[in-house]
Scaffold this motif. Structure first.
Motif, short mmCIF file in Angstrom:
data_model
loop_
_atom_site.label_atom_id
_atom_site.label_comp_id
_atom_site.label_asym_id
_atom_site.label_seq_id
_atom_site.Cartn_x
_atom_site.Cartn_y
_atom_site.Cartn_z
N PRO A 258 7.80 3.52 -7.59
CA PRO A 258 7.27 2.15 -7.68
C PRO A 258 6.93 1.59 -6.30
O PRO A 258 7.51 2.00 -5.29
CB PRO A 258 8.41 1.38 -8.33
CG PRO A 258 9.64 2.14 -7.99
CD PRO A 258 9.24 3.58 -7.92
N PHE A 259 5.99 0.65 -6.30
CA PHE A 259 5.65 -0.08 -5.07
C PHE A 259 5.60 -1.55 -5.47
O PHE A 259 4.63 -2.01 -6.04
CB PHE A 259 4.30 0.38 -4.51
CG PHE A 259 4.04 -0.12 -3.12
CD1 PHE A 259 4.01 0.74 -2.05
CD2 PHE A 259 3.83 -1.48 -2.87
CE1 PHE A 259 3.78 0.28 -0.76
CE2 PHE A 259 3.60 -1.95 -1.60
CZ PHE A 259 3.56 -1.08 -0.53
N VAL A 260 6.66 -2.29 -5.16
CA VAL A 260 6.76 -3.66 -5.63
C VAL A 260 6.60 -4.68 -4.51
O VAL A 260 6.61 -5.88 -4.77
CB VAL A 260 8.12 -3.89 -6.33
CG1 VAL A 260 8.25 -3.00 -7.55
CG2 VAL A 260 9.28 -3.64 -5.36
N GLY A 261 6.45 -4.24 -3.27
CA GLY A 261 6.42 -5.17 -2.14
C GLY A 261 5.04 -5.42 -1.58
O GLY A 261 4.02 -5.19 -2.24
N SER A 262 5.02 -5.88 -0.33
CA SER A 262 3.78 -6.26 0.35
C SER A 262 3.20 -5.08 1.12
O SER A 262 3.88 -4.51 1.99
CB SER A 262 4.07 -7.42 1.30
OG SER A 262 3.01 -7.58 2.21
N MET A 263 1.93 -4.75 0.83
CA MET A 263 1.27 -3.67 1.56
C MET A 263 1.07 -4.05 3.03
O MET A 263 1.19 -3.20 3.93
CB MET A 263 -0.07 -3.35 0.89
CG MET A 263 -0.87 -2.26 1.58
SD MET A 263 0.02 -0.67 1.69
CE MET A 263 -0.22 -0.07 0.03
N ALA A 264 0.78 -5.33 3.29
CA ALA A 264 0.58 -5.78 4.68
C ALA A 264 1.86 -5.58 5.50
O ALA A 264 1.81 -5.16 6.67
CB ALA A 264 0.16 -7.24 4.69
N LEU A 265 3.00 -5.86 4.89
CA LEU A 265 4.27 -5.69 5.60
C LEU A 265 4.54 -4.21 5.88
O LEU A 265 5.01 -3.85 6.96
CB LEU A 265 5.40 -6.28 4.73
CG LEU A 265 6.73 -6.55 5.43
CD1 LEU A 265 6.54 -7.51 6.59
CD2 LEU A 265 7.75 -7.09 4.45
#
Length: 378
Positions: A258-265
């Motif tokens: 899963p990828f649930v966070g901010s791509m920019a971060l």
């Protein structure tokens, strides 16, 4: 017999020549001695698959002798180290989200009263399951610890039955509730692959110039040393970006991570991490005199990065001195960033310490690289 003596004489001459070469190549000789020594110390003392003294927060809504005995029993088991007592569940949850504690134990109001009435009150334990191995040992022992403590406290209670657990233990595993190993390993592999490739290709790229005799041409250019450094390492930032894209796409479609966070971060963390490794590779290139030495230095750095960063073994299972060594390594902080972003949806504030650590490492190693590169101009 004469031929045998001549053959032995030739072998002896070759052996002496090899020993002289080994003596002259001091860096290689040091690597031969240090790498086994480092492996022995790290595997023998630092690696622990059954971590103990895991930081734990406690959310208490009542303070009774039985509750204190329960917490004391958990602490005496050495699996739990209570570092925070709070009446506010939001504080405990924040500590769990930032990774500052591995567990939160919640005991509700009326727990003791219901326990004495034999009503099996609820006891909630929340766990950070991003690293399934780290949490598994403590959670597997927890029911036995609780039962032993409460059976001792309640044995004189009329009608008490030792056959039934006196509490309703509920365990919530957050961020990786099914304990899937790939969710922990695959994001970590992103950091491991970038560490190995970025450090190695940068260190070998500069030493390759020296071995081919083109370093003098490079230095005779009107460019300043810093401009040469930036020009040499910038293309590898693109290489790191391509590797990252391939790994993330593979992680999503092949392993369903899963990828649930901010791509920019994540991009911000990746940029700092790649630059830190490229600067480190450039520093190695100023120390090594050949590509072989550059590769040896890379592996000498890569080995503790794998073992002490928390990639293969639980970070909190290591002794304090090994954890301090791990805190110096950029891979340790990048693993917290990438797992925090992908699995926890961590914010910049929650990962601020790890970002600052990467910036500090980049500045320190960058200054060393610039200083060393100028020395090579003399």
């Amino acid at each position: 017999m004469k031929r045998l003596r001549a053959s032995l004489a030739r072998i002896g001459a070759i052996m002496i020549k090899e020993l002289i070469q080994m003596k002259r190549d001091r860096l290689t000789f040091a690597m031969i001695l240090l790498i086994p020594l480092v492996e022995l110390v790290l595997f023998g003392y630092a690696i622990n698959m059954d971590p103990k003294f895991l930081p734990t927060a406690v959310h208490l809504e009542e303070q009774t002798p039985i509750v204190r005995s329960l917490l004391k029993g958990m602490e005496n088991s050495r699996y739990f180290d209570f570092v925070e007592h709070s009446d506010d569940p939001r504080i405990s949850q924040s500590l769990l989200a930032r990774g500052e504690v591995s567990f939160v134990v919640s005991i509700p109001a009326g727990f003791t009263e219901r326990l004495l009435r034999g009503e099996r009150p609820a006891l909630l334990v929340e766990a950070d399951a991003t690293d399934p191995v780290a949490a598994a040992g403590a959670l597997s022992h927890l029911p036995g610890i609780i039962e032993r403590v409460l059976q001792h406290e309640l044995k004189s209670l009329p009608g008490f039955s030792a056959q039934t657990s006196p509490v309703d233990l509920t365990i919530h595993r957050y961020y990786n509730p099914e304990g899937i190993t790939q969710y922990n390993i695959v994001p970590g592999l992103l950091g491991v692959i970038l560490t190995m490739t970025m450090v190695m290709i940068t260190s070998m790229a500069m030493t390759r110039e020296t071995e081919r005799g083109t370093m003098e041409n490079l230095l005779s250019m009107p460019s300043k040393p810093l401009e040469v450094m930036i020009g040499k390492i910038t293309p590898y930032i693109g290489v790191g970006a391509i590797q990252t894209l391939v790994i993330l796409v593979t992680a999503h479609f092949l392993f369903s991570v899963p990828f649930v966070g901010s791509m920019a971060l994540l991009i911000a963390g990746l940029t700092l991490f790649i630059l830190a490794n490229l600067a480190l590779g450039f520093t190695f290139s100023t120390l090594a005199k050949s590509q072989m030495q550059a590769m040896q230095l890379t592996f000498f750095f890569f080995l503790p990065s794998i073992l002490l960063s928390g990639f293969m073994f639980p970070f909190r299972g290591m002794p304090v001195w090994a954890q301090w060594l791990g805190e110096v390594l950029p891979l340790t902080h990048f693993l917290r960033i990438v797992r925090g972003v992908m699995l926890k949806d961590s914010s910049f504030m929650e990962l601020g310490v790890d970002f600052l650590a990467l910036i500090g490492f980049l500045l320190a190693i960058g200054l060393i690289a610039i200083g060393r590169y100028r020395d090579t101009l003399d």
